[in-house]
Structures are given as structure tokens and as C-alpha cells.
Design an enzyme around this catalytic site. Structure first.
Site, PDB file in Angstrom:
ATOM      1  N   LYS A  27       0.878  -1.272   0.001  1.00 29.79           N
ATOM      2  CA  LYS A  27       0.013   0.001  -0.125  1.00 29.79           C
ATOM      3  C   LYS A  27       1.030   1.085   0.082  1.00 29.79           C
ATOM      4  O   LYS A  27       1.935   1.343   0.761  1.00 29.79           O
ATOM      5  CB  LYS A  27      -0.926  -0.041   1.202  1.00 29.79           C
ATOM      6  CG  LYS A  27      -2.155  -0.970   1.174  1.00 29.79           C
ATOM      7  CD  LYS A  27      -3.034  -0.685   0.121  1.00 29.79           C
ATOM      8  CE  LYS A  27      -4.053  -1.822   0.251  1.00 29.79           C
ATOM      9  NZ  LYS A  27      -5.304  -1.460  -0.538  1.00 29.79           N
ATOM     10  N   LYS A  32     -13.501  -7.674  -7.320  1.00 28.14           N
ATOM     11  CA  LYS A  32     -14.049  -8.135  -6.021  1.00 28.14           C
ATOM     12  C   LYS A  32     -15.250  -8.527  -6.053  1.00 28.14           C
ATOM     13  O   LYS A  32     -16.164  -7.759  -6.673  1.00 28.14           O
ATOM     14  CB  LYS A  32     -13.756  -6.823  -4.795  1.00 28.14           C
ATOM     15  CG  LYS A  32     -12.354  -6.622  -4.485  1.00 28.14           C
ATOM     16  CD  LYS A  32     -12.384  -5.184  -3.411  1.00 28.14           C
ATOM     17  CE  LYS A  32     -10.943  -4.977  -3.024  1.00 28.14           C
ATOM     18  NZ  LYS A  32     -10.183  -4.380  -3.970  1.00 28.14           N
TER      19      LYS A  32
END
Length: 331
Positions: free
Chosen positions: A110, A217
């Protein structure tokens, strides 16, 4: 979608609201709330983040109903390679984080966290590459946090670390398309996430030629079958990811990855994030072993449902949210 929607009473009767601490702050989250259901086809999950509006959250509920009350596409494989995920932690914590992902030779880092700098990102990536070694696959995820100029500067600074791809470096499709030229020259691919799952038209980024691959997702796209339909029409390589789900939500993502044609599955998937939670709803947690997770549906463990039960006011909040989203789906 299931052939017939269960009633609201059936959905609420099957619901358990949990609040599970994370092991480290992940995109600002320190406690992950979710609703898991003891459904006829197996456990299923509804876990849109609290700030999401009902219209968006209703898509997540549609996915939960499909997985728990409907049919799941036949799998093409019985195990899925997964990547490790390193939150926006201090570089010194990287070895500790990676130790939770045994056998994973792909790592997603990240970056572009609010309040942090490019220097923080560089230090984290340096630490990951050092732990991963030169042959491991390294990805970064900016969650749309950079402007176009910031993204260009970041990719140039990070180019020596041999990035596989940068996920959602900028917020808009136009920015992604413009950045793709720079990224191609640096040997880095552009992956679209938010431009798929949060878009009114999830295919727009593919039609615009703004991404080399998609990160999908199951919950935000409305379920396994709808995600498969989107991926097939987009005709781009895909990595299946999660939204810091419990093992139940991870199972939904595994079933999506397992159903993908070989030509569309683009390497290790982002489905190892149960390792970032400090608890779970099952004794059969879906965490990586030797870099893979076996495709299966975990059983809810009553002891853990009690241990991580949300406070009564949060239970009421989630049940009211289900009622509103269910009404939206039914209309």
C-alpha cells in the site's frame, strides 16, 4: 442472482454482526465490522464499509444473497495462489507483516496513504524488495491517491524495484489512460480497481484502454456470477482481491478466482488478508499456506461469533442497513 430472493425475515434470522480488530491500521480501519449469515448454501458475508451509501451497499447484499442462497459457478481449479499485502506501515514492520503470509512470493504494498510521503512509500518498497528477493513479484496499490503528476514521479522513483503493476494510481479513467504511456515506458502495468468496482459502468475503464488488467472483488460487483460476466466482457487479465473480509468473504472471492478461465487469471490474487485480522468467524481460517489457499467454504464457529459480536447499537445499525438494502434489491 438466486432464482428466488429469500425473505427479509430469512436474511435477518441468519445474520450475525461481528466486529474484529485488525492487527494494524489498514486504510484507516482498526476494527472490521461485517455481517455473516448462516445461509442454506453455506456461510456468506455482507461487509460494505460503513461510509458507503445504501445504493452501493445494496450491491454487496446482492452478492451475499447469491453466495448464500443461490448457485455458485463450477470451479476450474481447487486452490488459488495469493499475494501478501503490506499496509502503509513503517518500513521496520515489513518483515513482521510478511511473516503472516507463508510461502507468498508476490507482495502488494500500500502506498499514497494520506499523511505520508513518497519517501515513506520508497522506504516500505525497499524493505519489501529486500525481504522478497530479486525474483519475487512486487505490486503497489495507491487506491487512487495520486494526481497524475504525483503518479508519474512515483513510478519513476519506484522503477528500479521492478514493479509488476501499480493498482489504481489515480482516481479517474482519463488520468489512468494518460499515465499508462509513462508506465509502459517503465515496464509497469496499470491495474484498475476503484474504476471497476465503484463505477456506474464497470466496463468503461476497459473500453477506454486505460488499464492493462483489472482487480475485481466479488462483493462490490454484486456476486460471483456478475463479476464473471463483467470480466468476460472486459476481456482483460484479472486479479481477484478482497476488502479486508472475514474468511467467509474470502471464500466468495476464492470461488470467483476458481471459476475464471485460465486466460483471464493474471497471477496471485489478493485474497490473503484474513492474516491482517486479529480474529475470525471460523476455526478454519482461509489464510495462505505455501502461498496458496484451498478453495472451500468455512463453517461459522459459534464461539467466535460470540467472542467478536458487535455492540448492540452496531447490531441494530447493520440490521437496519440490511432492511434498507433489501428493499432496494426487491424493487
Amino acid at each position: 442472482m438466486p432464482r428466488a430472493l429469500p425473505s427479509l425475515e430469512e436474511i435477518l434470522d441468519a445474520a450475525h454482526v461481528v466486529a474484529i480488530p485488525t492487527r494494524t491500521r489498514f486504510r484507516g480501519v482498526t476494527v472490521r465490522e461485517a455481517v455473516v449469515f448462516a445461509a442454506p448454501q453455506g456461510a456468506t458475508e455482507f461487509s460494505p464499509f460503513p461510509e458507503y451509501a445504501d445504493e452501493e451497499a445494496a450491491t454487496w447484499l446482492r452478492a451475499a444473497i447469491e453466495f448464500g442462497w443461490g448457485e455458485t459457478p463450477a470451479p476450474r481449479r481447487d486452490r488459488i495462489a495469493v499475494n501478501a499485502t503490506v499496509p502503509a506501515v513503517d518500513a521496520a514492520r515489513v518483515p513482521e507483516i510478511l511473516a503472516r503470509f507463508p510461502g507468498c512470493d508476490t507482495v502488494k504494498v500500500k502506498v499514497a496513504e494520506r499523511g505520508q510521503s513518497l519517501e515513506d512509500d520508497l522506504a516500505r518498497v525497499v524493505a519489501v524488495r529486500a525481504s522478497l528477493g530479486p525474483s519475487g513479484t512486487l505490486r503497489i496499490d495507491a487506491n487512487g491517491g495520486w494526481s497524475l503528476d504525483e503518479a508519474r514521479a512515483a513510478l519513476e522513483a519506484l522503477a528500479p524495484f521492478d514493479l509488476d503493476y501499480v493498482e489504481q494510481p489515480c482516481a479517474t479513467i482519463d488520468e489512468l489512460r494518460a499515465l499508462r504511456e509513462t508506465a509502459r515506458g517503465l515496464g509497469t502495468r496499470i491495474a484498475a480497481d476503484e474504476s471497476v468496482r465503484k463505477a456506474s459502468d464497470p466496463l468503461a475503464v476497459a473500453r477506454a484502454g486505460a488499464a492493462d488488467l483489472l482487480v475485481v472483488k466479488a462483493q462490490p460487483l454484486g456476486g460471483v456470477q456478475r463479476a464473471l460476466d463483467i470480466v468476460t466482457e472486459a476481456a482483460l487479465p484479472v486479479v481477484v482481491s478482497s476488502a479486508l473480509d472475514t474468511s467467509v468473504g474470502i471464500s466468495m472471492g476464492l470461488h470467483l478466482a476458481a471459476a475464471l478461465p485460465d486466460r483471464l487469471l493474471a497471477g496471485a490474487c489478493g485474497l490473503g488478508t484474513v492474516a491482517l485480522l486479529d480474529g475470525d468467524v471460523t476455526a478454519d481460517s482461509l489464510v495462505p499456506m505455501d502461498g496458496e489457499i484451498v478453495v472451500r467454504r468455512p463453517r461459522l464457529e459459534p464461539e467466535f461469533l460470540d467472542r467478536y459480536a458487535a455492540r448492540p447499537e452496531r447490531v441494530a445499525w447493520w440490521r437496519e442497513r440490511i432492511e434498507r438494502c433489501s428493499a432496494s434489491i426487491a424493487t
